[in-house]
Design a protein around this motif. Sequence first.
Motif, PDB file in Angstrom:
ATOM      1  N   THR A 110       0.851  -1.187   0.000  1.00  0.00           N
ATOM      2  CA  THR A 110       0.000   0.000   0.000  1.00  0.00           C
ATOM      3  C   THR A 110       0.884   1.234   0.000  1.00  0.00           C
ATOM      4  OG1 THR A 110      -1.740  -1.154   1.228  1.00  0.00           O
ATOM      5  CG2 THR A 110      -1.822   1.255   1.189  1.00  0.00           C
ATOM      6  N   THR A 168       1.223   5.353  -0.086  1.00  0.00           N
ATOM      7  CA  THR A 168       0.554   6.628   0.190  1.00  0.00           C
ATOM      8  C   THR A 168       1.361   7.740  -0.471  1.00  0.00           C
ATOM      9  OG1 THR A 168      -0.247   5.823   2.309  1.00  0.00           O
ATOM     10  CG2 THR A 168      -0.280   8.203   1.952  1.00  0.00           C
ATOM     11  N   ASP A 225       1.235  14.568  -0.200  1.00  0.00           N
ATOM     12  CA  ASP A 225       0.260  15.613  -0.497  1.00  0.00           C
ATOM     13  C   ASP A 225       0.834  16.663  -1.426  1.00  0.00           C
ATOM     14  OD1 ASP A 225      -1.772  14.481   1.004  1.00  0.00           O
ATOM     15  OD2 ASP A 225      -1.227  15.563   2.842  1.00  0.00           O
ATOM     16  N   THR A 251      -1.684  11.659  -8.591  1.00  0.00           N
ATOM     17  CA  THR A 251      -2.686  10.835  -7.918  1.00  0.00           C
ATOM     18  C   THR A 251      -2.382   9.349  -8.059  1.00  0.00           C
ATOM     19  OG1 THR A 251      -4.150  10.571  -9.820  1.00  0.00           O
ATOM     20  CG2 THR A 251      -4.414  12.582  -8.493  1.00  0.00           C
ATOM     21  N   GLY A 302      -4.468   7.355  -9.140  1.00  0.00           N
ATOM     22  CA  GLY A 302      -5.033   7.015 -10.441  1.00  0.00           C
ATOM     23  C   GLY A 302      -4.027   7.154 -11.563  1.00  0.00           C
ATOM     24  N   GLU A 311      -4.750  -0.986  -7.789  1.00  0.00           N
ATOM     25  CA  GLU A 311      -5.998  -0.258  -7.561  1.00  0.00           C
ATOM     26  C   GLU A 311      -5.753   1.058  -6.833  1.00  0.00           C
ATOM     27  OE1 GLU A 311     -10.274  -0.706  -5.176  1.00  0.00           O
ATOM     28  OE2 GLU A 311      -8.677  -2.192  -4.912  1.00  0.00           O
ATOM     29  N   ALA A 312      -6.248   2.134  -7.410  1.00  0.00           N
ATOM     30  CA  ALA A 312      -6.254   3.424  -6.724  1.00  0.00           C
ATOM     31  C   ALA A 312      -7.421   3.416  -5.743  1.00  0.00           C
ATOM     32  CB  ALA A 312      -6.389   4.565  -7.723  1.00  0.00           C
ATOM     33  N   VAL A 313      -7.110   3.253  -4.459  1.00  0.00           N
ATOM     34  CA  VAL A 313      -8.148   3.218  -3.424  1.00  0.00           C
ATOM     35  C   VAL A 313      -8.815   4.583  -3.315  1.00  0.00           C
ATOM     36  CG1 VAL A 313      -8.608   2.797  -0.982  1.00  0.00           C
ATOM     37  CG2 VAL A 313      -6.906   1.405  -2.194  1.00  0.00           C
ATOM     38  N   ASP A 314      -8.010   5.630  -3.367  1.00  0.00           N
ATOM     39  CA  ASP A 314      -8.484   7.007  -3.449  1.00  0.00           C
ATOM     40  C   ASP A 314      -7.393   7.803  -4.139  1.00  0.00           C
ATOM     41  OD1 ASP A 314      -6.524   7.698  -1.486  1.00  0.00           O
ATOM     42  OD2 ASP A 314      -7.954   7.248   0.123  1.00  0.00           O
ATOM     43  N   ASP A 315      -7.465   9.126  -4.110  1.00  0.00           N
ATOM     44  CA  ASP A 315      -6.502   9.946  -4.849  1.00  0.00           C
ATOM     45  C   ASP A 315      -5.066   9.751  -4.387  1.00  0.00           C
ATOM     46  OD1 ASP A 315      -8.357  10.980  -6.524  1.00  0.00           O
ATOM     47  OD2 ASP A 315      -8.516  12.943  -5.533  1.00  0.00           O
ATOM     48  N   LYS A 316      -4.866   9.367  -3.135  1.00  0.00           N
ATOM     49  CA  LYS A 316      -3.511   9.307  -2.586  1.00  0.00           C
ATOM     50  C   LYS A 316      -3.091   7.909  -2.132  1.00  0.00           C
ATOM     51  CE  LYS A 316      -2.298  13.607  -3.117  1.00  0.00           C
ATOM     52  NZ  LYS A 316      -1.144  13.992  -3.968  1.00  0.00           N
ATOM     53  N   GLU A 317      -3.910   6.893  -2.360  1.00  0.00           N
ATOM     54  CA  GLU A 317      -3.548   5.558  -1.892  1.00  0.00           C
ATOM     55  C   GLU A 317      -3.644   4.537  -3.025  1.00  0.00           C
ATOM     56  OE1 GLU A 317      -5.456   2.353   1.151  1.00  0.00           O
ATOM     57  OE2 GLU A 317      -4.885   4.294   2.045  1.00  0.00           O
TER      58      GLU A 317
END
Length: 543
Positions: free
Chosen positions: A105, A107, A110, A121, A123, A167-173
């Motif tokens: 994973t 991260t 920012d 990102t 993504g 997989e992009a879990v969200d914009d930063k993960e």
Amino acid sequence: MKKWLTVLLGVLLVVALAACTADENAGEEDGSDNGEESSGEDTSTLRLNNGVEPTSLDPPIGFDAASWNVLNNLMEGMTRLSEEHEPEEATAENIEVSEDGTEYTFTIRDDAKWSNGDDVTAGDFEFAWKRLLDPETASSAAFLGYFIEGGEDFNNGEGSEDDVMVEAVDDKELHVTLTAPTNYFLNIISNPAFFPINQSVAEENDEWFSEADSFVGNGPFTLAEWEHDNEMLLEKNEEYWDADTVELEEVHFAMVDDSNTEYQMYDSGDLDNSEIPADMADELLDSEEVTIDDQAGNSFYRFNVEEEPFQNEKIRKAFAMAVNQEDIVNYVTKMGEEPAHGFVSPGFNDANGNDFREENGKLVEFDPEEAKQLLEEGMEEEGYDELPEVTLTYNTDDTNKAIAETIQEMYSENLDVDVSLENTEWNVFLEDQKALEHQLSRSSFLADYADPINFLESFTTDSSMNRTAWSNEEYDDLIAQAKEETDEEQRFEYMYEAEQILFDEMPIFPVHFYNQVFLQKDNVDGIVRHPVGYLELKWATKE
């Protein structure tokens, strides 16, 4: 004995704890300094020679040193090799690894930005890594993504993009699942093939990487100017998350394919760094301006085993054993290289602390008498009264030419065989080699990551790096087992056996292992040349 790889692999073994764990061409297009004034008084611009036009600045396509030199300074992956050649967090500020070593994973910082100001990102990474594996991309580097669950099947057309476990879990993960625990995964993804791509930019312009005004990166520098086949100008990227570390304001890359011209530019102050022409080695190697660094890779030749007469194993061995590697490094290249008698470079220690190269020994050596005997036996097996014509092809470069001419003389003297020489420009040469249009061709290998498996996986049957048409089922099985084996002692045993098979059948023969020998002005410091072939300018200074 080289120890850098031992240290690196040791660091990677403790990756689950880590906050900070983690081929080749310089000379194709005639060029000049374009009338610019000498850089002797200019402390803001570092002047280097890239030798050739990059193959591509599209990360999965530019899979060679000529592209990496530029790409590694324009972009950045989740990890970046440190000044000590160890993978550490880069675009990723934190990396977590599952207990079984198969899930990662990442991260993203920012403050990780693209040069156009967009946020980097998760993504963008998912888009880039899946594009690397997409068969339509046709990337030579796709095999590096086979460690990812679903990656190989997608690349081979046997699976879908959705099955690739990125997989992009969200914009930063970003979450990634591997097929098996891979201690050197964080090293692998420092390779430029794994750089992110700004998805919105790429979807708007699928040629975003081809010109300076459309290129968008996330690394220490931006691409300010690009005069194709002539020069490139990089400028410090103020959007880079670690911009405070970067001291250079500009990096100018010339593209000059002749080492004598390169040295003349260095001597006149138009370059800050230069290779040493072979014919000046005796004069210049003792200079205080010389730097010598390790490099994991080698110069070698490929046989096309589908082309006569190299379908015959004995004839291949004859041509390999007729080449005197010691004479080539002593009298032709003259840069202190080590003659190569195997494919895996020195510097990789196994589970018992033994150097791979020393442990597996010399697998091919100069022996003209045995070479003659093997040639006779091979010709008899094929029913040849006369050997079919042989053409040795190399890409344009003065050192490549000198080595090819020397080998041509060795074949004449040691085998009584006349070999024709053919040279072509790099991009043409590479495409023809991939298409198996060469009979016997010059090659080089630079490690993509720090493990012997990277050397050996190149010659599996389906590898895009094979380029010999050679196939051996037992070899393929050994490489597959080595990639899945978690016991280090057994893993190395698989690799030792695989390299033995490679040389038993001899679809290739090595010439010498690489080192990196450069002249460098005394007001320049901090250029890092990683053994795996990436030029690093993030920490470079010029006073």
